[in-house]
Design a protein around this motif. Structure first.
Motif, PDB file in Angstrom:
ATOM      1  N   ARG A 137       0.833  -1.212   0.000  1.00 52.44           N
ATOM      2  CA  ARG A 137       0.000   0.000   0.000  1.00 52.44           C
ATOM      3  C   ARG A 137       0.863   1.255   0.000  1.00 52.44           C
ATOM      4  NH1 ARG A 137      -2.822  -2.983   4.085  1.00 52.44           N
ATOM      5  NH2 ARG A 137      -2.120  -1.455   5.598  1.00 52.44           N
ATOM      6  N   THR A 138       1.960   1.222   0.751  1.00 49.75           N
ATOM      7  CA  THR A 138       2.878   2.362   0.786  1.00 49.75           C
ATOM      8  C   THR A 138       3.535   2.565  -0.574  1.00 49.75           C
ATOM      9  OG1 THR A 138       3.306   1.953   3.134  1.00 49.75           O
ATOM     10  CG2 THR A 138       4.888   3.332   1.959  1.00 49.75           C
ATOM     11  N   SER A 180       1.071   4.016  -3.041  1.00 53.67           N
ATOM     12  CA  SER A 180       0.802   5.449  -2.858  1.00 53.67           C
ATOM     13  C   SER A 180       1.933   6.304  -3.421  1.00 53.67           C
ATOM     14  CB  SER A 180       0.548   5.773  -1.387  1.00 53.67           C
ATOM     15  OG  SER A 180       1.728   5.598  -0.634  1.00 53.67           O
TER      16      SER A 180
END
Length: 113
Positions: free
Chosen positions: A30-31, A34
Motif C-alpha cells: 500500500r505504501t 501510494s
C-alpha cells in the motif's frame, strides 16, 4: 511489480481491464502504491483498487460476488508456491507460462507431460 503488471495488462489487454482489485495488500504494498500511483497514467491508475479489511463491502458495492467459497486467511508465499509447482512441472514448462491442468482440460487442451 506494478510496472510489470501494468505492462502485461496494457500490452495484452489494453482497454479490456475495467477494474483490478488487490485485496488485503500488506502495508509495504500500500505504501509503495501510494508512491508509484502519481507516476502512472490517471486512467490506468484508476483501474486499480487496493482494498483493505472492507473488501467484501467494496466488492458488493461494485456488484461483484465471489463464488467457490471465501478467500483464505493467508496465501502461501511465492517461494512455497514455486516449490509446489516445481514438484509437478519442469522448469522449462513453467518458464513458458503455466496454467493449471484443470483449467487446460476445461478448455479441451491436453496438459503437457
Amino acid at each position: 511489480l506494478i510496472k510489470e503488471v501494468n505492462e502485461l495488462f496494457g500490452w495484452y489487454y489494453p482497454e479490456t481491464v475495467y477494474q483490478f482489485y488487490i485485496i488485503n495488500a500488506p502495508l509495504v504494498f500500500r505504501t509503495a502504491w501510494s508512491i508509484i500511483k502519481p507516476w502512472i497514467h490517471p486512467i490506468t491508475a484508476a483501474k486499480f483498487a487496493v482494498l483493505g479489511g472492507d473488501w467484501r463491502k467494496r466488492l458488493d458495492q461494485a456488484g461483484i460476488s465471489l463464488t467457490g467459497g471465501d478467500l483464505p486467511r493467508r496465501l502461501p508465499s511465492w517461494k512455497a508456491e514455486a516449490e509446489r509447482l516445481l514438484e509437478r512441472e519442469t522448469l522449462e514448462t513453467l518458464s513458458l507460462g503455466y496454467m493449471p491442468h484443470d483449467d487446460l482440460a476445461s478448455l479441451g487442451i491436453q496438459a503437457p507431460g
